[in-house]
Write an enzyme that holds these catalytic residues in place. Structure first.
Site, mmCIF file in Angstrom:
data_model
loop_
_atom_site.group_PDB
_atom_site.id
_atom_site.type_symbol
_atom_site.label_atom_id
_atom_site.label_comp_id
_atom_site.label_asym_id
_atom_site.label_seq_id
_atom_site.Cartn_x
_atom_site.Cartn_y
_atom_site.Cartn_z
ATOM 1 N N ASN A 9 23.864 95.543 26.993
ATOM 2 C CA ASN A 9 24.549 96.355 25.791
ATOM 3 C C ASN A 9 25.069 95.346 24.867
ATOM 4 O O ASN A 9 26.396 94.965 25.432
ATOM 5 C CB ASN A 9 25.500 97.558 26.033
ATOM 6 C CG ASN A 9 26.159 98.162 24.832
ATOM 7 O OD1 ASN A 9 25.827 97.893 23.872
ATOM 8 N ND2 ASN A 9 27.114 99.124 25.210
ATOM 9 N N LYS A 11 26.388 95.589 22.085
ATOM 10 C CA LYS A 11 27.335 96.150 21.118
ATOM 11 C C LYS A 11 27.333 95.546 19.630
ATOM 12 O O LYS A 11 26.328 94.985 19.375
ATOM 13 C CB LYS A 11 29.031 95.830 21.931
ATOM 14 C CG LYS A 11 28.792 96.389 23.207
ATOM 15 C CD LYS A 11 30.427 96.450 23.883
ATOM 16 C CE LYS A 11 30.212 96.910 25.443
ATOM 17 N NZ LYS A 11 31.354 96.967 25.939
ATOM 18 N N HIS A 95 28.216 106.500 24.463
ATOM 19 C CA HIS A 95 29.077 105.347 25.157
ATOM 20 C C HIS A 95 30.352 105.797 24.750
ATOM 21 O O HIS A 95 30.891 106.232 23.738
ATOM 22 C CB HIS A 95 28.571 103.816 24.480
ATOM 23 C CG HIS A 95 29.094 102.762 25.249
ATOM 24 N ND1 HIS A 95 30.525 102.349 24.816
ATOM 25 C CD2 HIS A 95 28.766 102.050 26.162
ATOM 26 C CE1 HIS A 95 30.601 101.502 25.540
ATOM 27 N NE2 HIS A 95 29.524 101.194 26.466
ATOM 28 N N GLU A 97 32.776 104.116 23.776
ATOM 29 C CA GLU A 97 33.155 103.516 22.599
ATOM 30 C C GLU A 97 32.838 104.441 21.518
ATOM 31 O O GLU A 97 33.630 104.484 20.267
ATOM 32 C CB GLU A 97 32.717 102.062 22.190
ATOM 33 C CG GLU A 97 33.568 101.151 23.138
ATOM 34 C CD GLU A 97 32.756 99.639 23.635
ATOM 35 O OE1 GLU A 97 31.744 99.511 23.297
ATOM 36 O OE2 GLU A 97 33.190 99.231 24.667
ATOM 37 N N GLU A 167 30.208 104.623 33.706
ATOM 38 C CA GLU A 167 31.088 103.397 33.150
ATOM 39 C C GLU A 167 32.647 103.837 32.989
ATOM 40 O O GLU A 167 33.110 104.673 31.994
ATOM 41 C CB GLU A 167 30.658 103.069 31.654
ATOM 42 C CG GLU A 167 29.111 102.527 31.556
ATOM 43 C CD GLU A 167 29.176 101.655 30.371
ATOM 44 O OE1 GLU A 167 28.686 100.435 30.712
ATOM 45 O OE2 GLU A 167 29.337 101.917 29.212
ATOM 46 N N GLY A 173 35.014 95.716 29.680
ATOM 47 C CA GLY A 173 35.546 94.741 29.049
ATOM 48 C C GLY A 173 36.771 94.096 29.341
ATOM 49 O O GLY A 173 37.614 93.434 28.769
ATOM 50 N N SER A 213 32.282 95.521 33.403
ATOM 51 C CA SER A 213 32.756 94.200 34.108
ATOM 52 C C SER A 213 31.849 93.763 35.145
ATOM 53 O O SER A 213 31.991 93.029 36.184
ATOM 54 C CB SER A 213 33.975 94.054 34.422
ATOM 55 O OG SER A 213 34.833 94.345 33.446
ATOM 56 N N GLY A 235 29.446 92.240 28.259
ATOM 57 C CA GLY A 235 29.705 90.712 28.274
ATOM 58 C C GLY A 235 28.831 90.097 28.636
ATOM 59 O O GLY A 235 28.178 89.004 28.346
#
Ligand code: 13P
Length: 253
Positions: A9, A11, A95, A97, A167, A173, A213, A235
Site C-alpha cells: 500500500n 499510500k 483503511h 486512514e 491492521e 507506521g 510495520s 513503508g
C-alpha cells in the site's frame, strides 16, 4: 491450502517516474504466481501506466479506495467501473486512514465491498483496533463487529474470495508490530467470525492478511502463523528490494 497474498500500500508516496521504475525493477524478479499473489496498490494517478508496465507479468495492480457508485456527480471520486476498465484488479477498502481522516465507516466500507465484487474487483477490507481499545480488552469485539458489518450482504462465494487485512491502528507506521501470536489470535477470531456468518468452507478459503510495520525482518515469523495468509505493507513496500524480500517470504511460507 490458501495462497499467500502480499500487497503493498503505497499510500500518498512516489511520483510517476518512481512508480514506473519500481514496477520495471520488480517485474523481472517476481516469485511464481503459483506460490504468492503479488499486488501493488498505488495512487490512482499511476494506475493506468502501472497496469501497462506490469502487463504480461504476475504483478497485479490495486487501488487504495473507490466510490461505490458506477458513475455520477461525485467530484473527485473514482468508480469501480473506471478502475476495472483500466485493468485494476484489487482495491483496498476501509483503511484506517480513510476511516480516521475521511469519515469512512463500517457502513460505507460495506457498500464499497459489495460494489467492488459487483464490478469484478477483489476488495481488501481493512479492520483493526485502536491502542485504547486494545488496552481496554476490546480488540476481539471491535474487530468482529467491523468484520460483521463489512461483509453484510455478501454471498458465501464472494466472502470466500474476499481479502481481509487485520491492521491494528497502533502498529501502522509506528515500527511497533503486533507479536506474531497476537496477530494470529485476532486473525483466528476473524476466521471464526466468518465461519459463523457463512460456513466453515468460506472460513477456510478466505485470506486474512496482517498489516502494521511488516518488514523483511519480521514477515517470516508472521507468515508461519496458522491464520495469517499474507501482509498488507506500507513503508516496506516502497523499495523494490524490500518488496521482493517480502514476496519471497510469502512464496516460501
Ligand atoms: P506500515 O507497513 O507502514 O506500518 O503501514 C501499514 C499499512 O497501513 C498498510 O495498509
Amino acid at each position: 491450502m490458501r495462497k499467500p497474498i502480499i500487497a503493498g500500500n503505497w499510500k500518498m508516496y512516489k511520483n510517476a517516474s518512481e512508480a514506473t521504475s519500481f514496477v520495471e525493477e520488480v517485474k523481472t524478479a517476481l516469485p511464481s504466481a503459483e506460490k504468492v499473489d503479488a499486488v501493488i496498490c498505488a495512487p490512482a494517478l499511476f494506475l493506468q501506466s502501472l497496469v501497462k508496465t506490469a502487463e504480461n507479468t504476475d504483478l497485479r495492480i490495486g487501488a487504495q479506495t473507490m466510490h461505490e457508485e458506477k458513475e455520477g456527480a461525485f467530484t473527485g471520486e473514482i468508480s469501480p467501473t473506471q478502475l476495472k476498465d483500466l485493468g485494476v484488479e484489487y482495491v483496498i477498502i476501509g483503511h484506517s486512514e480513510r476511516r480516521q481522516y475521511f469519515n469512512e465507516t463500517d457502513q460505507s466500507a460495506n457498500k464499497k465491498v459489495v460494489s467492488a465484487f459487483g464490478n469484478g474487483l477483489v476488495p481488501i477490507l481493512c479492520v483493526g483496533e485502536t491502542l485504547e481499545q486494545r488496552e481496554n480488552g476490546e480488540t476481539g469485539s471491535v474487530v468482529e463487529a467491523q468484520v460483521e458489518k463489512g461483509v453484510a450482504q455478501l454471498s458465501a462465494d464472494q466472502a470466500a474470495g474476499l481479502v481481509i487485512a487485520y491492521e491494528p491502528i497502533w502498529a501502522i507506521g509506528t515500527g511497533k508490530t503486533a507479536t506474531a501470536d497476537d496477530a494470529n489470535e485476532v486473525c483466528g477470531l476473524i476466521r471464526k467470525k466468518i465461519s459463523s456468518l457463512f460456513n466453515s468452507e468460506t472460513a477456510d478459503a478466505i485470506r486474512i492478511q496482517y498489516g502494521g510495520s511488516v518488514k523483511p525482518a519480521n514477515i517470516e515469523e508472521l507468515m508461519n502463523m496458522e491464520h495469517i495468509d499474507g501482509a498488507l505493507v506500507g513503508g516496506a513496500s516502497l523499495e523494490a528490494e524490500s518488496f521482493l524480500k517480502l514476496l519471497e517470504a510469502g512464496a516460501n511460507a
